[in-house]
Design an enzyme around this catalytic site. Sequence first.
Site, mmCIF file in Angstrom:
data_model
loop_
_atom_site.group_PDB
_atom_site.id
_atom_site.type_symbol
_atom_site.label_atom_id
_atom_site.label_comp_id
_atom_site.label_asym_id
_atom_site.label_seq_id
_atom_site.Cartn_x
_atom_site.Cartn_y
_atom_site.Cartn_z
ATOM 1 N N CYS A 121 31.880 -7.583 37.420
ATOM 2 C CA CYS A 121 31.390 -7.164 38.746
ATOM 3 C C CYS A 121 31.378 -5.643 38.912
ATOM 4 O O CYS A 121 30.665 -5.119 39.762
ATOM 5 C CB CYS A 121 32.241 -7.798 39.838
ATOM 6 S SG CYS A 121 32.405 -9.567 39.620
ATOM 7 N N HIS B 124 31.034 -4.696 46.392
ATOM 8 C CA HIS B 124 30.651 -5.893 45.641
ATOM 9 C C HIS B 124 30.896 -7.099 46.560
ATOM 10 O O HIS B 124 31.933 -7.186 47.205
ATOM 11 C CB HIS B 124 31.499 -5.988 44.374
ATOM 12 C CG HIS B 124 31.476 -7.340 43.738
ATOM 13 N ND1 HIS B 124 30.302 -8.009 43.485
ATOM 14 C CD2 HIS B 124 32.466 -8.163 43.331
ATOM 15 C CE1 HIS B 124 30.583 -9.174 42.945
ATOM 16 N NE2 HIS B 124 31.884 -9.298 42.841
ATOM 17 N N ASN C 128 28.056 -14.556 45.129
ATOM 18 C CA ASN C 128 28.557 -13.483 44.266
ATOM 19 C C ASN C 128 27.620 -13.349 43.060
ATOM 20 O O ASN C 128 27.517 -14.281 42.257
ATOM 21 C CB ASN C 128 29.976 -13.860 43.822
ATOM 22 C CG ASN C 128 30.602 -12.840 42.885
ATOM 23 O OD1 ASN C 128 29.922 -11.993 42.327
ATOM 24 N ND2 ASN C 128 31.908 -12.947 42.706
#
Length: 338
Positions: free
Chosen positions: A123, A265, A295
């Site tokens: 990420c 994020h 996500n």
Amino acid sequence: MDNLIEQRPPTYHAVIAGYGSFAPEKTITNDDLAEMVDTTDEWITTRTGIKVRHITTDNETTALLAIKAAKRALAEAKLDAKEIELIIVATITPEMVFPSTASFVQLALDAKKAWAFDLAAACSGFIYGLSIVRQFIESGQIKNALVVGAETLTKITNWKDRTSCILFGDGAGAFVLERADKNNRRGIMYSTMFSDPTRWDALNCQAYGSRYPVGKKLDNPEKIYMQIKGRQVYQQAIRRIVETVTECLEKCNLTLDDIAMVISHQMNARIIESAAKRLKLPDEKVFLNIAEYGNTSAASVPIAFDECVRKGRVKRGDIVILVAFGAGLTWAANVIEF
Ligand code: UT7
């Protein structure tokens, strides 16, 4: 000595000349998931903030998403792909084991001048990528670069595991960075990166690498999918985001008043909201689009940035903090004058 100083390369700034994103058309809602596993729209919404995520079809690959996002960023920057000097694709779901996904992006764009590689920092990959490009641009070595975050996480999702399948989606986002004279906009002002490998087993996908190669029988067939121990990283994520944003403010001598937006994020709306509360960030300075994407790992920050700008919530000249946390564990941030 004077002569040596004169020979030093001039200092430049790495500015965001273009940005763009792309998400596949097909979507999957919480109600769709509730038909596949023992879950509810209410549980997913309250625990994560996610309502829907975009998912690739069999024919849509990571490079395809990356190329679409890259073309949008290049058009925004008004830069001919033939002029690109460096291409970085941040991804943990590459096109194939090798060559890199970045090679396929280079091929599709016919970016003959560029050198290209992938970056695997989960990420945090896109934020790491910006930090790397900044070094090359500031040192005068390159004039521009394309950084893409692209993921097809749903291809390594176990659709029978309710603890993970509700979280992830597919997509891509891209920035074109260009060299600007130091008297122009400041661009990337500050970068900070971290990793803590002691918790690698909290988030991973173990097959098929050299530890579990194709052809060797897996002790657990689920190892072909992403495995996540969400609770183990939940508090870590909040703590690291708070620490990293605080460091950014201190090192750049900025206060929250100077910041237009913190673009995190998008891993879980509750994590982002808790971090924002601890930082005393007002709601209007926290961007959330996890409800529509889930996500998307390395793609999440550039997708969120693109949406944020298109919605008029960040304008040229604004200072924003981009921050990410994820598998590795890794975490990182960039302060940018847009
Ligand atoms: O980008 C970085 C990667 N992302 C992450 O690392 C995610 C970080 N972690 C999280 O976002 C959260 O920990 C989750 C959303 C994954 C889980 O939320 P939570 O509030 O931490 O739930 P939990 O894991 O503590 O589970 C609570 C309960 C459990 O049941 P019991 O043991 O209390 O009876 C789970 O079995 O919720 C159950 N549960 C579910 N129930 C309905 C777990 N998944 C589901 C589900 N639907 N999908």
